[in-house]
Design a protein around this motif. Structure first.
Motif, PDB file in Angstrom:
ATOM      1  N   PRO A 156      19.560  -1.504  55.067  1.00 42.68           N
ATOM      2  CA  PRO A 156      20.024  -1.355  53.531  1.00 42.68           C
ATOM      3  C   PRO A 156      19.360  -2.763  52.757  1.00 42.68           C
ATOM      4  CG  PRO A 156      21.711  -2.304  55.133  1.00 42.68           C
ATOM      5  CD  PRO A 156      20.895  -1.941  55.989  1.00 42.68           C
ATOM      6  N   GLY A 157      19.410  -2.475  51.452  1.00 45.69           N
ATOM      7  CA  GLY A 157      19.093  -3.533  50.625  1.00 45.69           C
ATOM      8  C   GLY A 157      18.806  -2.790  49.031  1.00 45.69           C
ATOM      9  N   VAL A 158      17.925  -3.593  48.317  1.00 51.72           N
ATOM     10  CA  VAL A 158      17.736  -3.032  46.986  1.00 51.72           C
ATOM     11  C   VAL A 158      16.151  -2.675  46.895  1.00 51.72           C
ATOM     12  CG1 VAL A 158      19.574  -4.790  46.143  1.00 51.72           C
ATOM     13  CG2 VAL A 158      16.991  -5.500  46.472  1.00 51.72           C
ATOM     14  N   ALA A 159      16.010  -1.925  45.877  1.00 46.84           N
ATOM     15  CA  ALA A 159      14.584  -1.437  45.578  1.00 46.84           C
ATOM     16  C   ALA A 159      13.891  -2.341  44.704  1.00 46.84           C
ATOM     17  CB  ALA A 159      14.758  -0.288  44.867  1.00 46.84           C
ATOM     18  N   THR A 160      12.599  -2.627  45.080  1.00 48.44           N
ATOM     19  CA  THR A 160      12.024  -3.598  44.551  1.00 48.44           C
ATOM     20  C   THR A 160      10.735  -3.156  43.517  1.00 48.44           C
ATOM     21  OG1 THR A 160      10.158  -3.959  46.043  1.00 48.44           O
ATOM     22  CG2 THR A 160      12.173  -5.184  46.278  1.00 48.44           C
ATOM     23  N   PHE A 161      10.212  -3.713  42.511  1.00 54.97           N
ATOM     24  CA  PHE A 161       8.857  -3.050  41.650  1.00 54.97           C
ATOM     25  C   PHE A 161       7.926  -2.306  42.787  1.00 54.97           C
ATOM     26  CE2 PHE A 161       5.028  -3.473  39.542  1.00 54.97           C
ATOM     27  CZ  PHE A 161       5.402  -2.490  38.408  1.00 54.97           C
ATOM     28  N   GLU A 162       7.770  -3.141  43.776  1.00 59.51           N
ATOM     29  CA  GLU A 162       6.522  -2.731  44.880  1.00 59.51           C
ATOM     30  C   GLU A 162       7.027  -1.779  45.547  1.00 59.51           C
ATOM     31  OE1 GLU A 162       6.084  -6.825  43.593  1.00 59.51           O
ATOM     32  OE2 GLU A 162       7.804  -5.778  44.492  1.00 59.51           O
ATOM     33  N   HIS A 163       8.396  -1.736  45.712  1.00 62.59           N
ATOM     34  CA  HIS A 163       8.714  -0.194  46.393  1.00 62.59           C
ATOM     35  C   HIS A 163       8.607   1.019  45.468  1.00 62.59           C
ATOM     36  CE1 HIS A 163      11.672  -2.562  48.803  1.00 62.59           C
ATOM     37  NE2 HIS A 163      10.555  -2.366  49.643  1.00 62.59           N
ATOM     38  N   ILE A 164       9.077   0.895  44.349  1.00 67.44           N
ATOM     39  CA  ILE A 164       9.105   1.670  43.231  1.00 67.44           C
ATOM     40  C   ILE A 164       7.801   2.461  42.773  1.00 67.44           C
ATOM     41  CG2 ILE A 164       9.941   2.434  40.753  1.00 67.44           C
ATOM     42  CD1 ILE A 164      12.168   2.839  42.794  1.00 67.44           C
ATOM     43  N   LEU A 165       6.821   1.639  42.495  1.00 64.40           N
ATOM     44  CA  LEU A 165       5.601   1.854  41.559  1.00 64.40           C
ATOM     45  C   LEU A 165       4.711   3.059  42.502  1.00 64.40           C
ATOM     46  CD1 LEU A 165       4.243   1.177  38.863  1.00 64.40           C
ATOM     47  CD2 LEU A 165       2.888  -0.389  40.520  1.00 64.40           C
ATOM     48  N   PRO A 166       4.727   2.936  43.635  1.00 66.88           N
ATOM     49  CA  PRO A 166       4.075   4.141  44.268  1.00 66.88           C
ATOM     50  C   PRO A 166       4.679   5.445  44.296  1.00 66.88           C
ATOM     51  CG  PRO A 166       4.112   2.332  45.891  1.00 66.88           C
ATOM     52  CD  PRO A 166       5.275   2.021  44.482  1.00 66.88           C
ATOM     53  N   ARG A 167       5.996   5.521  43.857  1.00 67.44           N
ATOM     54  CA  ARG A 167       6.711   6.797  44.013  1.00 67.44           C
ATOM     55  C   ARG A 167       6.628   7.332  42.584  1.00 67.44           C
ATOM     56  NH1 ARG A 167      12.071   7.631  47.327  1.00 67.44           N
ATOM     57  NH2 ARG A 167      11.072   9.658  47.132  1.00 67.44           N
ATOM     58  N   LEU A 168       6.364   6.648  41.840  1.00 67.79           N
ATOM     59  CA  LEU A 168       6.292   7.237  40.401  1.00 67.79           C
ATOM     60  C   LEU A 168       5.564   8.428  39.911  1.00 67.79           C
ATOM     61  CD1 LEU A 168       6.776   4.004  38.063  1.00 67.79           C
ATOM     62  CD2 LEU A 168       8.524   5.538  39.262  1.00 67.79           C
ATOM     63  N   PRO A 169       4.250   8.369  40.523  1.00 67.51           N
ATOM     64  CA  PRO A 169       3.471   9.847  40.278  1.00 67.51           C
ATOM     65  C   PRO A 169       4.376  11.039  40.791  1.00 67.51           C
ATOM     66  CG  PRO A 169       1.984   7.879  41.042  1.00 67.51           C
ATOM     67  CD  PRO A 169       3.509   7.570  41.218  1.00 67.51           C
ATOM     68  N   GLU A 170       5.120  10.997  42.027  1.00 73.85           N
ATOM     69  CA  GLU A 170       5.503  11.986  42.567  1.00 73.85           C
ATOM     70  C   GLU A 170       6.906  12.561  41.647  1.00 73.85           C
ATOM     71  OE1 GLU A 170       8.376  13.488  46.466  1.00 73.85           O
ATOM     72  OE2 GLU A 170       7.294  11.296  46.224  1.00 73.85           O
ATOM     73  N   VAL A 171       7.575  11.525  41.256  1.00 76.47           N
ATOM     74  CA  VAL A 171       8.866  11.646  40.527  1.00 76.47           C
ATOM     75  C   VAL A 171       8.567  12.277  39.270  1.00 76.47           C
ATOM     76  CG1 VAL A 171      10.794  10.570  39.288  1.00 76.47           C
ATOM     77  CG2 VAL A 171      10.059   9.838  41.791  1.00 76.47           C
ATOM     78  N   ARG A 172       7.330  11.868  38.685  1.00 76.53           N
ATOM     79  CA  ARG A 172       6.684  12.124  37.186  1.00 76.53           C
ATOM     80  C   ARG A 172       6.566  13.573  37.093  1.00 76.53           C
ATOM     81  NH1 ARG A 172       7.106  11.268  31.949  1.00 76.53           N
ATOM     82  NH2 ARG A 172       7.934  13.107  32.290  1.00 76.53           N
ATOM     83  N   ARG A 173       5.806  14.194  38.262  1.00 74.29           N
ATOM     84  CA  ARG A 173       5.416  15.471  38.485  1.00 74.29           C
ATOM     85  C   ARG A 173       6.660  16.188  38.179  1.00 74.29           C
ATOM     86  NH1 ARG A 173       1.526  13.645  41.894  1.00 74.29           N
ATOM     87  NH2 ARG A 173       2.762  13.866  43.730  1.00 74.29           N
ATOM     88  N   GLN A 174       7.772  15.985  38.938  1.00 69.82           N
ATOM     89  CA  GLN A 174       9.230  16.857  39.020  1.00 69.82           C
ATOM     90  C   GLN A 174      10.072  16.598  37.666  1.00 69.82           C
ATOM     91  OE1 GLN A 174      10.787  16.424  42.938  1.00 69.82           O
ATOM     92  NE2 GLN A 174       9.249  15.307  43.357  1.00 69.82           N
ATOM     93  N   ALA A 175       9.676  15.789  36.934  1.00 67.93           N
ATOM     94  CA  ALA A 175      10.802  15.476  35.629  1.00 67.93           C
ATOM     95  C   ALA A 175      10.351  15.693  34.309  1.00 67.93           C
ATOM     96  CB  ALA A 175      11.196  13.835  35.831  1.00 67.93           C
ATOM     97  N   ASP A 176      11.049  16.097  33.527  1.00 72.18           N
ATOM     98  CA  ASP A 176      10.677  16.319  31.936  1.00 72.18           C
ATOM     99  C   ASP A 176      10.444  14.995  31.560  1.00 72.18           C
ATOM    100  OD1 ASP A 176      10.682  19.003  31.990  1.00 72.18           O
ATOM    101  OD2 ASP A 176      12.900  19.078  32.093  1.00 72.18           O
ATOM    102  N   VAL A 177      11.487  14.207  31.884  1.00 75.09           N
ATOM    103  CA  VAL A 177      11.349  12.741  31.272  1.00 75.09           C
ATOM    104  C   VAL A 177      11.823  11.809  32.495  1.00 75.09           C
ATOM    105  CG1 VAL A 177      12.881  11.069  29.706  1.00 75.09           C
ATOM    106  CG2 VAL A 177      12.447  13.590  28.883  1.00 75.09           C
ATOM    107  N   LEU A 178      11.210  10.679  32.360  1.00 67.20           N
ATOM    108  CA  LEU A 178      11.149   9.616  33.445  1.00 67.20           C
ATOM    109  C   LEU A 178      11.578   8.231  32.837  1.00 67.20           C
ATOM    110  CD1 LEU A 178      10.976   8.512  36.150  1.00 67.20           C
ATOM    111  CD2 LEU A 178       8.282   8.326  35.831  1.00 67.20           C
ATOM    112  N   ILE A 179      12.818   7.694  33.210  1.00 66.34           N
ATOM    113  CA  ILE A 179      13.326   6.844  32.884  1.00 66.34           C
ATOM    114  C   ILE A 179      13.353   5.372  33.885  1.00 66.34           C
ATOM    115  CG2 ILE A 179      15.317   5.557  31.983  1.00 66.34           C
ATOM    116  CD1 ILE A 179      16.093   8.435  30.564  1.00 66.34           C
ATOM    117  N   ALA A 180      12.737   4.276  33.438  1.00 63.50           N
ATOM    118  CA  ALA A 180      12.959   3.174  34.504  1.00 63.50           C
ATOM    119  C   ALA A 180      13.857   1.940  34.071  1.00 63.50           C
ATOM    120  CB  ALA A 180      11.704   2.492  34.596  1.00 63.50           C
TER     121      ALA A 180
END
Length: 299
Positions: A156-180
């Motif tokens: 367990p632990g927290v998400a870092t920028f390096e964790h999140i950035l590679p996931r954003l393209p997939e999330v972007r495809r599924q969302a109408d709006v993406l908030i960080a």
């Protein structure tokens, strides 16, 4: 066009001074003057700076560690705060056991969270808000990462920028709006750092529509990068800081719809004995100058 309203709030810090106020006046007192406002939003987010638990041992290499009692979780829900971000530099202050207790207490209270998890996959999961035909994804991370805080494949632990950035393209495809919602920047600095600016540019390039940050404990300015709105920091929410700058804070109010984000406005706050309230005129005017050209409103 169907629209959702979002309210983005700052840091909730369960210091010994906040604990004393809550013990004397009750936890609900902390949110008394903002609850009628934020309850009008479809989704309200705040940054929970620490854990919710009665267990764990404070990290011995940190000057400040924060742990709130289990009663805080239902108090958040009563106040209208439906979501908290845990991607910050205090979520693991009392170790993995206290972080995992936090998940349990929030879930029981009906409060969603992002930015931390039982492993890296869990920690980087977005919150999905779906209503009125609009699908919104919210991701959270911290750029301030103490040793041992980052989530791992089986820890367990927290998400870092390096964790999140590679996931954003997939999330972007599924969302109408993406908030960080990043936890970033330099404490007590009104100007965003070059690192924040670089990260904001990368988030923009990944398709993020709105970025709302915290960690600096003071309000930082607004910027538009292409179609991406960036408010670098909303400051504190529940805290007992000493300086005028750290007692000035705000809520970012935004409307979200299929075409993105619009009608942003900043609601100036003033912190008095741990309790956020509408800012007196002079403080509201100072905050308006900081976030210009965002419009300001008192409700």
């Amino acid at each position: 066009m169907p629209r959702l309203t979002f309210a983005f709030c700052g840091d909730i810090i369960w210091s010994r001074h906040v604990h004393a106020v809550a013990t004397r006046r009750g936890i609900d007192h902390l949110f008394l003057k903002i609850a009628p406002l934020v309850r009008r939003a479809d989704c309200v987010l705040a940054n929970l700076e620490g854990c919710i638990s009665t267990r764990g041992t404070p990290m011995d290499n940190k000057a400040y560690t924060f742990r709130a009692p289990p009663e805080l979780a239902p108090a958040l829900r009563r106040a209208g705060i439906s979501t908290v971000t845990l991607g910050n530099n205090h979520a693991m202050d009392y170790g993995a056991v206290a972080l995992q207790d936090t998940f349990v207490h929030l879930e029981r209270a009906g409060v969603c969270w992002a930015g931390a998890g039982t492993d890296v996959q869990h920690a980087t999961q977005p919150i999905w808000v779906e209503a009125k035909g609009v699908r919104v994804a919210i991701v959270c991370f911290t750029a301030i990462v103490p040793g041992g805080f980052a989530a791992r494949r089986s820890a367990p632990g927290v998400a870092t920028f390096e964790h999140i950035l590679p996931r954003l393209p997939e999330v972007r495809r599924q969302a109408d709006v993406l908030i960080a919602v990043p936890h970033w920047g330099v404490e007590n600095e009104h100007a965003p750092s070059p690192k924040q600016k670089r990260m904001a540019r990368l988030l923009h390039e990944a398709g993020v529509d709105l970025i709302v940050g915290h960690h600096s404990h003071v309000v930082q300015g607004y910027e538009r990068i292409g179609q991406t709105h960036v408010l670098y920091s909303v400051g504190n929410l529940v805290h007992t800081p000493r300086s005028v700058a750290t007692r000035r804070a705000g809520i970012l109010w935004a409307e979200v719809h299929h075409d993105g984000v619009s009608n942003l406005r900043f609601i100036p706050l003033w912190l008095q004995y741990g309790q956020p309230m509408p800012a007196p005129r002079a403080h509201a005017q100072a905050l308006a100058r900081l976030v210009a050209p965002l419009p300001c409103a008192d409700h």
